[in-house]
Scaffold this motif. Structure first.
Motif, PDB file in Angstrom:
ATOM      1  N   LEU A  73     -20.670 -54.612  14.307  1.00 44.86           N
ATOM      2  CA  LEU A  73     -19.461 -54.473  13.511  1.00 44.86           C
ATOM      3  C   LEU A  73     -18.915 -53.056  13.648  1.00 44.86           C
ATOM      4  O   LEU A  73     -19.678 -52.112  13.861  1.00 44.86           O
ATOM      5  CB  LEU A  73     -19.751 -54.743  12.030  1.00 44.86           C
ATOM      6  N   ARG A  74     -17.607 -52.939  13.513  1.00 37.84           N
ATOM      7  CA  ARG A  74     -16.989 -51.609  13.480  1.00 37.84           C
ATOM      8  C   ARG A  74     -16.857 -51.207  12.025  1.00 37.84           C
ATOM      9  O   ARG A  74     -16.044 -51.757  11.299  1.00 37.84           O
ATOM     10  CB  ARG A  74     -15.632 -51.647  14.169  1.00 37.84           C
ATOM     11  N   ARG A  75     -17.677 -50.271  11.602  1.00 36.97           N
ATOM     12  CA  ARG A  75     -17.683 -49.863  10.200  1.00 36.97           C
ATOM     13  C   ARG A  75     -16.813 -48.621  10.021  1.00 36.97           C
ATOM     14  O   ARG A  75     -17.077 -47.574  10.604  1.00 36.97           O
ATOM     15  CB  ARG A  75     -19.127 -49.576   9.780  1.00 36.97           C
ATOM     16  N   ARG A  76     -15.762 -48.749   9.222  1.00 39.89           N
ATOM     17  CA  ARG A  76     -14.884 -47.612   8.918  1.00 39.89           C
ATOM     18  C   ARG A  76     -15.118 -47.205   7.479  1.00 39.89           C
ATOM     19  O   ARG A  76     -15.181 -48.054   6.580  1.00 39.89           O
ATOM     20  CB  ARG A  76     -13.425 -47.981   9.145  1.00 39.89           C
ATOM     21  N   LYS A  77     -15.265 -45.929   7.246  1.00 41.71           N
ATOM     22  CA  LYS A  77     -15.521 -45.454   5.885  1.00 41.71           C
ATOM     23  C   LYS A  77     -15.020 -44.022   5.722  1.00 41.71           C
ATOM     24  O   LYS A  77     -14.794 -43.302   6.702  1.00 41.71           O
ATOM     25  CB  LYS A  77     -17.024 -45.529   5.583  1.00 41.71           C
ATOM     26  N   TRP A  78     -14.893 -43.622   4.488  1.00 39.68           N
ATOM     27  CA  TRP A  78     -14.451 -42.270   4.178  1.00 39.68           C
ATOM     28  C   TRP A  78     -15.656 -41.333   4.188  1.00 39.68           C
ATOM     29  O   TRP A  78     -16.681 -41.608   3.576  1.00 39.68           O
ATOM     30  CB  TRP A  78     -13.777 -42.221   2.821  1.00 39.68           C
ATOM     31  N   CYS A  79     -15.530 -40.239   4.930  1.00 39.95           N
ATOM     32  CA  CYS A  79     -16.603 -39.241   5.003  1.00 39.95           C
ATOM     33  C   CYS A  79     -16.144 -38.021   4.206  1.00 39.95           C
ATOM     34  O   CYS A  79     -15.253 -37.279   4.646  1.00 39.95           O
ATOM     35  CB  CYS A  79     -16.891 -38.861   6.453  1.00 39.95           C
ATOM     36  N   SER A  80     -16.747 -37.829   3.042  1.00 42.43           N
ATOM     37  CA  SER A  80     -16.346 -36.714   2.183  1.00 42.43           C
ATOM     38  C   SER A  80     -16.667 -35.362   2.816  1.00 42.43           C
ATOM     39  O   SER A  80     -15.947 -34.383   2.613  1.00 42.43           O
ATOM     40  CB  SER A  80     -17.047 -36.827   0.824  1.00 42.43           C
ATOM     41  N   ALA A  81     -17.745 -35.322   3.616  1.00 36.76           N
ATOM     42  CA  ALA A  81     -18.146 -34.065   4.252  1.00 36.76           C
ATOM     43  C   ALA A  81     -17.093 -33.591   5.251  1.00 36.76           C
ATOM     44  O   ALA A  81     -16.830 -32.399   5.384  1.00 36.76           O
ATOM     45  CB  ALA A  81     -19.494 -34.227   4.942  1.00 36.76           C
TER      46      ALA A  81
ATOM     47  N   GLY B  36     -13.916 -34.986   5.236  1.00 39.13           N
ATOM     48  CA  GLY B  36     -12.605 -35.145   4.629  1.00 39.13           C
ATOM     49  C   GLY B  36     -11.690 -36.056   5.421  1.00 39.13           C
ATOM     50  O   GLY B  36     -10.475 -35.861   5.449  1.00 39.13           O
ATOM     51  N   GLN B  37     -12.257 -37.092   6.041  1.00 37.73           N
ATOM     52  CA  GLN B  37     -11.453 -38.021   6.827  1.00 37.73           C
ATOM     53  C   GLN B  37     -12.181 -39.354   6.995  1.00 37.73           C
ATOM     54  O   GLN B  37     -13.362 -39.478   6.682  1.00 37.73           O
ATOM     55  CB  GLN B  37     -11.162 -37.433   8.215  1.00 37.73           C
ATOM     56  N   VAL B  38     -11.439 -40.344   7.496  1.00 38.71           N
ATOM     57  CA  VAL B  38     -12.025 -41.650   7.773  1.00 38.71           C
ATOM     58  C   VAL B  38     -12.762 -41.578   9.106  1.00 38.71           C
ATOM     59  O   VAL B  38     -12.236 -41.021  10.082  1.00 38.71           O
ATOM     60  CB  VAL B  38     -10.937 -42.742   7.841  1.00 38.71           C
ATOM     61  N   ILE B  39     -13.970 -42.123   9.155  1.00 38.22           N
ATOM     62  CA  ILE B  39     -14.724 -42.163  10.402  1.00 38.22           C
ATOM     63  C   ILE B  39     -15.100 -43.603  10.714  1.00 38.22           C
ATOM     64  O   ILE B  39     -15.083 -44.466   9.835  1.00 38.22           O
ATOM     65  CB  ILE B  39     -16.005 -41.294  10.331  1.00 38.22           C
ATOM     66  N   GLU B  40     -15.426 -43.852  11.972  1.00 35.86           N
ATOM     67  CA  GLU B  40     -15.840 -45.186  12.388  1.00 35.86           C
ATOM     68  C   GLU B  40     -17.157 -45.092  13.136  1.00 35.86           C
ATOM     69  O   GLU B  40     -17.369 -44.194  13.957  1.00 35.86           O
ATOM     70  CB  GLU B  40     -14.783 -45.825  13.291  1.00 35.86           C
ATOM     71  N   CYS B  41     -18.068 -46.019  12.840  1.00 37.21           N
ATOM     72  CA  CYS B  41     -19.358 -46.043  13.528  1.00 37.21           C
ATOM     73  C   CYS B  41     -19.748 -47.490  13.799  1.00 37.21           C
ATOM     74  O   CYS B  41     -19.170 -48.424  13.236  1.00 37.21           O
ATOM     75  CB  CYS B  41     -20.433 -45.335  12.698  1.00 37.21           C
TER      76      CYS B  41
ATOM     77  N   ARG C  62     -16.904 -41.556  15.185  1.00 30.74           N
ATOM     78  CA  ARG C  62     -15.656 -40.967  15.667  1.00 30.74           C
ATOM     79  C   ARG C  62     -14.649 -40.944  14.523  1.00 30.74           C
ATOM     80  O   ARG C  62     -14.729 -41.758  13.603  1.00 30.74           O
ATOM     81  CB  ARG C  62     -15.068 -41.787  16.818  1.00 30.74           C
ATOM     82  N   ALA C  63     -13.703 -40.059  14.603  1.00 28.38           N
ATOM     83  CA  ALA C  63     -12.628 -40.014  13.613  1.00 28.38           C
ATOM     84  C   ALA C  63     -11.716 -41.221  13.834  1.00 28.38           C
ATOM     85  O   ALA C  63     -11.201 -41.429  14.934  1.00 28.38           O
ATOM     86  CB  ALA C  63     -11.841 -38.722  13.754  1.00 28.38           C
ATOM     87  N   LYS C  64     -11.572 -42.018  12.794  1.00 26.46           N
ATOM     88  CA  LYS C  64     -10.667 -43.167  12.753  1.00 26.46           C
ATOM     89  C   LYS C  64     -11.051 -44.313  13.683  1.00 26.46           C
ATOM     90  O   LYS C  64     -11.290 -45.420  13.243  1.00 26.46           O
ATOM     91  CB  LYS C  64      -9.225 -42.728  13.026  1.00 26.46           C
ATOM     92  N   ARG C  65     -11.142 -44.106  15.007  1.00 26.87           N
ATOM     93  CA  ARG C  65     -11.360 -45.236  15.905  1.00 26.87           C
ATOM     94  C   ARG C  65     -12.218 -44.833  17.095  1.00 26.87           C
ATOM     95  O   ARG C  65     -11.950 -43.828  17.757  1.00 26.87           O
ATOM     96  CB  ARG C  65     -10.005 -45.771  16.393  1.00 26.87           C
ATOM     97  N   ARG C  66     -13.255 -45.634  17.387  1.00 28.82           N
ATOM     98  CA  ARG C  66     -14.103 -45.381  18.543  1.00 28.82           C
ATOM     99  C   ARG C  66     -13.391 -45.853  19.803  1.00 28.82           C
ATOM    100  O   ARG C  66     -12.665 -46.845  19.774  1.00 28.82           O
ATOM    101  CB  ARG C  66     -15.435 -46.126  18.402  1.00 28.82           C
ATOM    102  N   PRO C  67     -13.584 -45.137  20.929  1.00 33.76           N
ATOM    103  CA  PRO C  67     -12.919 -45.536  22.175  1.00 33.76           C
ATOM    104  C   PRO C  67     -13.436 -46.886  22.673  1.00 33.76           C
ATOM    105  O   PRO C  67     -14.511 -47.343  22.265  1.00 33.76           O
ATOM    106  CB  PRO C  67     -13.279 -44.404  23.138  1.00 33.76           C
ATOM    107  N   ALA C  68     -12.670 -47.507  23.561  1.00 35.58           N
ATOM    108  CA  ALA C  68     -13.004 -48.844  24.060  1.00 35.58           C
ATOM    109  C   ALA C  68     -14.380 -48.889  24.704  1.00 35.58           C
ATOM    110  O   ALA C  68     -15.126 -49.859  24.518  1.00 35.58           O
ATOM    111  CB  ALA C  68     -11.934 -49.292  25.058  1.00 35.58           C
TER     112      ALA C  68
END
Length: 259
Positions: free
Chosen positions: A92-100, A102-107, A68-74
């Motif tokens: 773990l909630r892994r947040r990283k920059w997705c160059s494809a 162009g934004q921060v995603i969380e998985c 999800r972009a930035k934050r996964r729902p509860a």
């Protein structure tokens, strides 16, 4: 010579050989067992490895392709927590920059003693797909007026999804053997399971101690839509889980739902 200075593949081969020697060291043949143990100890000295280093090599992490972009729902976070708990893993909630994108995603990331983390990932992604569809259908029903709610369709759908996860969580616990399945402790199976789970948790904690992990923020309590909760629980009750355990650690969790 330090472990950091050794070629990674060479180190992996050494660890595999040490594990093989340690297995042979359990042989009833005293000479064979003693020889294998000496070989394992010699390799560990050569590569400056400890027992913990060897055991930690069994701990691994896998990352979900779902994001999800930035934050996964509860409800998504609760689903990963439920699955991780059932399979004796940590999520773990892994947040990283997705160059494809162009934004921060969380998985979601699962950490466990192999192959537990892979089984947890499969279960999470399979259940996530099923829940996403069920939530979408509920949102559509609220939007069209078929379902009544004092909340927006999206919010009601989130409440529906949370209840769905709570219901499926109990099914996961029933599916996977738990430490409290043998509360009296009359069988060795129950005691062994407690020992294995405790050992796995210790290894995972040791592994996480070497990682840069930030604590997750606690979510605030919210008042949930009762109608959405009931609908979510009923939908969750229809999800049927059964495990097919194949040889060689190729574990599969099959999912289905009754109409």
């Amino acid at each position: 010579m330090s472990a950091q200075q050794i070629d990674e593949k060479k180190l992996e081969r050494a660890i595999r050989k040490i594990k093989h020697c340690m297995a042979l060291a359990q042989s009833s043949n005293e000479n064979e067992a003693a020889t294998a143990l000496r070989q394992a100890q010699a390799l560990m000295r050569e590569y400056r490895l400890t027992d913990m280093d060897v055991k930690l090599s069994d701990v691994g992490e896998v990352e979900s392709d779902l994001h999800r972009a930035k934050r996964r729902p509860a409800w998504d976070q609760q689903l990963s927590i439920a699955v991780a708990g059932a399979f004796n893993c940590t999520t773990l909630r892994r947040r990283k920059w997705c160059s494809a994108k162009g934004q921060v995603i969380e998985c979601a990331t699962f950490v466990g003693v192999s192959p537990a983390q892979n089984i947890a990932l499969y279960a999470y992604e399979s259940l996530h797909t099923k829940l996403t569809q069920a939530r979408k259908e509920y949102c559509s029903a609220v939007r069209s007026g078929v379902r009544r709610s004092d909340y927006s369709p999206e919010t009601a759908g989130d409440h529906f999804a949370l209840a769905w996860v709570w219901e499926v969580q109990s099914k996961l616990k029933a599916l996977v053997p738990q430490a409290d399945d043998d509360p009296i402790g009359q069988s060795a199976t129950g005691q062994d399971l407690v020992a294995i789970q405790a050992k796995d948790k210790a290894l995972i904690s040791e592994y996480l101690a070497t990682q840069d992990i930030k604590e997750s923020r606690k979510s605030k309590g919210v008042e949930l839509d009762m109608n959405a909760q009931i609908a979510g629980m009923l939908a969750g009750q229809k999800v049927e889980l059964h495990a097919g355990i194949a040889r060689g650690g190729d574990d599969i969790l099959a999912l289905s739902a009754t109409a």
